[in-house]
Write a protein that holds these residues in place. Structure first.
Motif, mmCIF file in Angstrom:
data_model
loop_
_atom_site.group_PDB
_atom_site.id
_atom_site.type_symbol
_atom_site.label_atom_id
_atom_site.label_comp_id
_atom_site.label_asym_id
_atom_site.label_seq_id
_atom_site.Cartn_x
_atom_site.Cartn_y
_atom_site.Cartn_z
ATOM 1 N N TRP A 1 19.772 -16.051 -7.776
ATOM 2 C CA TRP A 1 19.730 -17.505 -7.926
ATOM 3 C C TRP A 1 18.991 -18.167 -6.767
ATOM 4 O O TRP A 1 19.192 -19.341 -6.457
ATOM 5 N N GLY A 2 18.165 -17.406 -6.063
ATOM 6 C CA GLY A 2 17.421 -17.954 -4.938
ATOM 7 C C GLY A 2 18.265 -18.174 -3.700
ATOM 8 O O GLY A 2 17.765 -18.682 -2.698
ATOM 9 N N ARG A 3 19.542 -17.771 -3.745
ATOM 10 C CA ARG A 3 20.457 -18.054 -2.627
ATOM 11 C C ARG A 3 21.251 -16.854 -2.143
ATOM 12 O O ARG A 3 21.397 -16.659 -0.941
ATOM 13 N N VAL A 4 21.836 -16.086 -3.029
ATOM 14 C CA VAL A 4 22.749 -15.003 -2.637
ATOM 15 C C VAL A 4 21.946 -13.734 -2.350
ATOM 16 O O VAL A 4 21.276 -13.213 -3.244
ATOM 17 N N PRO A 5 21.993 -13.212 -1.121
ATOM 18 C CA PRO A 5 21.283 -11.975 -0.811
ATOM 19 C C PRO A 5 21.753 -10.837 -1.721
ATOM 20 O O PRO A 5 22.948 -10.555 -1.822
ATOM 21 N N TYR A 6 20.796 -10.225 -2.398
ATOM 22 C CA TYR A 6 21.071 -9.177 -3.376
ATOM 23 C C TYR A 6 20.314 -7.913 -2.992
ATOM 24 O O TYR A 6 19.077 -7.907 -2.967
ATOM 25 N N MET A 7 21.064 -6.872 -2.642
ATOM 26 C CA MET A 7 20.451 -5.592 -2.285
ATOM 27 C C MET A 7 20.036 -4.901 -3.577
ATOM 28 O O MET A 7 20.870 -4.459 -4.343
#
Length: 139
Positions: free
Chosen positions: A55-61
């Motif tokens: 969502w452009g916000r939550v860092p996702y590995m």
């Protein structure tokens, strides 16, 4: 000793080869945006972590990979901890990752590193099994 740093454009050829499912254009884009970390032992790259922002916000590995000869030596943990610290430094309050539901070893790794399962989705036509998502509060 492992050193973790942001990938540079000099690392692109290695990343294209080792993150083969991504393709050169995507790897180059991610390097430019600072979305790769590389782990080096001396001058040799031995692993990487690629991430984005859900969502452009939550860092996702999105992907963490360590070369076979260097696994179970702390390289993956060093990559993850460097990423977690960098994301905390940017003000992130939550980290996110995922794996296919039949990948027990990656899921065990996520849990050992503080992630908890938060749900799953099916992606017909893209994957034969559901994708399990994990989150880790870091605030």
């Amino acid at each position: 000793m492992v050193e973790v740093a942001n990938a540079s454009h000099a690392d692109t050829d290695w990343l294209v080869r080792e993150d083969a499912s991504s393709g050169e254009a995507w790897v180059s884009r991610c390097v430019t945006l600072g979305e790769y970390l590389v782990a080096k032992e001396g001058s040799e790259i031995v692993g990487f972590l690629r991430f984005s922002r859900f969502w452009g916000r939550v860092p996702y590995m999105e992907m963490i990979r360590v070369l076979p000869g260097h696994r179970r030596s702390g390289v993956g943990t060093a990559l993850f901890l460097a990423w977690e610290e960098a994301m905390r430094g940017e003000g992130a309050r939550l980290l996110m990752t995922s794996s296919e539901c039949d990948e027990s070893r990656p899921q065990d790794w996520h849990r050992r590193n503080g992630f908890t399962e938060t749900g799953a989705i099916e992606l017909p036509g893209l994957q034969s099994v559901p994708e399990v998502f994990f989150i880790k509060p870091i605030a």
